[in-house]
Design an enzyme around this catalytic site. Structure first.
Site, PDB file in Angstrom:
ATOM      1  N   CYS A  39      -4.871   2.530  -3.642  1.00 22.36           N
ATOM      2  CA  CYS A  39      -3.585   3.037  -3.136  1.00 22.36           C
ATOM      3  C   CYS A  39      -2.507   1.948  -3.182  1.00 22.36           C
ATOM      4  CB  CYS A  39      -3.725   3.579  -1.718  1.00 22.36           C
ATOM      5  SG  CYS A  39      -4.487   5.196  -1.649  1.00 22.36           S
TER       6      CYS A  39
ATOM      7  N   ASP B 279       3.082  -3.247   8.361  1.00 23.72           N
ATOM      8  CA  ASP B 279       1.874  -2.462   8.137  1.00 23.72           C
ATOM      9  C   ASP B 279       0.704  -3.354   8.531  1.00 23.72           C
ATOM     10  OD1 ASP B 279      -0.442  -1.354   7.124  1.00 23.72           O
ATOM     11  OD2 ASP B 279       0.348  -0.978   5.117  1.00 23.72           O
TER      12      ASP B 279
ATOM     13  N   GLN C  88      -4.502  -4.024   7.723  1.00 23.84           N
ATOM     14  CA  GLN C  88      -5.453  -5.066   7.348  1.00 23.84           C
ATOM     15  C   GLN C  88      -5.238  -6.355   8.131  1.00 23.84           C
ATOM     16  OE1 GLN C  88      -7.926  -4.350   5.477  1.00 23.84           O
ATOM     17  NE2 GLN C  88      -7.198  -2.424   4.612  1.00 23.84           N
TER      18      GLN C  88
ATOM     19  N   LYS D  48      -9.908   1.328  10.739  1.00 22.59           N
ATOM     20  CA  LYS D  48     -10.035  -0.022  10.183  1.00 22.59           C
ATOM     21  C   LYS D  48     -10.238  -1.061  11.285  1.00 22.59           C
ATOM     22  CE  LYS D  48      -7.075   1.144   6.234  1.00 22.59           C
ATOM     23  NZ  LYS D  48      -8.116   1.317   5.203  1.00 22.59           N
TER      24      LYS D  48
ATOM     25  N   HIS E 266       0.866  -1.181   0.000  1.00 18.42           N
ATOM     26  CA  HIS E 266       0.000   0.000   0.000  1.00 18.42           C
ATOM     27  C   HIS E 266       0.901   1.230   0.000  1.00 18.42           C
ATOM     28  CE1 HIS E 266      -2.709   3.069   1.674  1.00 18.42           C
ATOM     29  NE2 HIS E 266      -3.734   2.276   1.389  1.00 18.42           N
TER      30      HIS E 266
END
Length: 462
Positions: free
Chosen positions: A376, A208, A211, A234, A130
């Site tokens: 993105c 990251d 998610q 999120k 991303h």
């Protein structure tokens, strides 16, 4: 505490795993009907848990300035904020000497970390990231003495790990940074394998987790990862807070992220003495309510029965993939042929049909919210052969089989019969031609068409 990864209980996806705000919201269709909104856009921004909304209402009367405030409410707000920090760190499986910095979101957290990599340190990143985990490292090269190497992902997990191993052997790196789960396909490299490769080469690892942490268990201590970043919006807490959690030494010595009050010990006109982390990077008045909301979301997810979350999402993802497989022309995107345990994110194309048109049709004629575009992740979309974009459906704790079945039925109707309404492109965005659907009586949405068109221009994505 993070929720367990192994599945040891039965679950069903016919009902929501946890109640979320807005689950019963009705949306108008072009045929005049109203239907419950089928939210399949959790990967962009998840709805608030009802427990999170209730917690914000509970503490709002106690809100006041934090840190150094002598007033009673200031002391309470400070306690709430620091307690939230501890909860967030615990949710990420922080080690005893790790530190949690409250940020705005994952992008904010990774940009903060980019300023803390020691001068001259090399950063290794894959091309499938991303933009939040790609642009900070590339941009940080300028004037910092740091360098970034972008390694192309291979068609398999095994091949990608080999590519990382070869590059780590070629020259020294300070940091390897990777996604915990792709925001396009839901796939991921095995984190423990990457950590082993990095540690053997003397490098640290950042994840990251945007998610990952809302969907799977994660622990800094257990995995050996050095830093993790994730977002409240999120993680069912859309109140403007995120977090960076990890090893203290780089954060104590790194460039202060926000120069301002609270980040310093003493200031004179010719110099400033900076605080250690986390205060060093939290200049200005912090987002107390956002931190409290994020902490409540963390606690609520952590309290789920062992394996319930993974089982819920796996059932929904499997049902969606089975349904898509029966629709002519649909292609599901994958990064690797040998990946395992993806989270509930599925991206696909429908023949040669424009992804924006399909998404607009699903919304206007079926009440379904999906994402379309390049998410993105432009290099990733180019790698999987759809540089123009795709459609993404993503699930979470509030998703049920009804939403998935409605999506499959809507796509099948689109392929078989085509749209019933007429659609047109307005400022780069697909919309119903002459849309007359009513708007809710809420101040500020009278210009919805203009704002939507501005938001979906060709240069703006998720």
């Amino acid at each position: 505490m993070s929720f367990p990864a192994t599945t040891s209980c039965a679950t069903t996806a016919d009902r929501a795993l946890l109640p979320v705000v807005g689950a019963d919201t009705l949306v108008p269709l072009v045929d005049g009907r109203q239907v419950p909104y089928a939210n399949l856009d959790y990967a962009a921004s998840a709805p608030a848990l009802e427990a999170v909304a209730a917690r914000v209402v509970e503490v709002l009367p106690l809100y006041a300035s934090v840190h150094r405030g002598a007033g009673y409410l200031s002391q309470l707000s400070t306690a709430l904020y620091e307690s939230a920090r501890a909860t967030v760190a615990r949710f990420a499986g922080a080690r005893d000497d790790d530190v949690a910095v409250i940020t705005r979101n994952t992008t904010d957290a990774l940009n903060l970390l980019a300023g803390c990599v020691p001068d001259g340190g090399r950063v290794l990143v894959l091309d499938i990231e991303h933009h939040a985990n790609l642009l900070p490292w590339v941009r940080s090269v300028r004037g910092s003495g740091r360098t970034a190497t972008v390694v192309p992902a291979a068609p398999t997990v095994a091949g990608t790990l080999t590519a990382l191993r070869d590059e780590l052997a070629r020259q020294p790196y300070a940091l390897v940074t990777l996604t915990g789960a792709s925001n396009v396909t839901g796939e991921a490299l095995p984190i423990t394998s990457v950590v082993a490769l990095a540690q053997e080469a003397g490098a640290r690892v950042a994840v990251d987790g945007a998610q990952l942490l809302p969907h799977r268990a994660f622990s800094l201590a257990d995995s050996g990862v050095d830093y993790v970043a994730f977002s409240g919006h999120k993680t069912y807490a859309p109140f403007g807070a995120g977090a960076l959690v990890g090893r203290r030494d780089w954060l104590d010595a790194g460039t202060p992220y926000l120069a301002g009050g609270g980040a310093v010990r003493d200031v004179r006109t010719d110099r400033a003495l900076w605080q250690p982390a986390p205060a060093r990077h939290e200049g200005g008045s912090p987002n107390v309510l956002g931190a409290v909301a994020l902490a409540q979301a963390c606690d609520t997810l952590a309290a789920l029965p062992t394996g319930a979350l993974a089982a819920h999402e796996d059932a929904l993802r499997t049902r969606l993939l089975d349904g898509l497989a029966d629709i002519p022309g649909v292609r599901v995107l994958r990064l690797w042929s040998d990946s395992a345990d993806p989270v509930g994110v599925v991206s696909f194309t429908v023949g040669e049909h424009d992804s924006g048109l399909v998404a607009a049709y699903l919304s206007a004629e079926h009440g379904i919210g999906v994402r379309d575009g390049r998410f993105c992740a432009h290099p990733l979309l180019a790698r999987v052969g759809v540089p123009g974009g795709a459609i993404r459906a993503s699930v979470g704790v509030g998703t049920t089989t009804e939403a998935v079945d409605r999506l499959v039925a809507g796509l099948r109707a689109y392929v078989t019969d085509g749209p019933r309404a007429a659609y047109e492109v307005v400022d780069g965005c697909w919309a119903v031609a002459g849309d007359t659907r009513p708007r809710p009586a809420v101040t500020g949405i009278d210009a919805i068409a203009a704002t939507a068109a501005a938001a979906c221009g060709p240069a703006v994505e998720d």
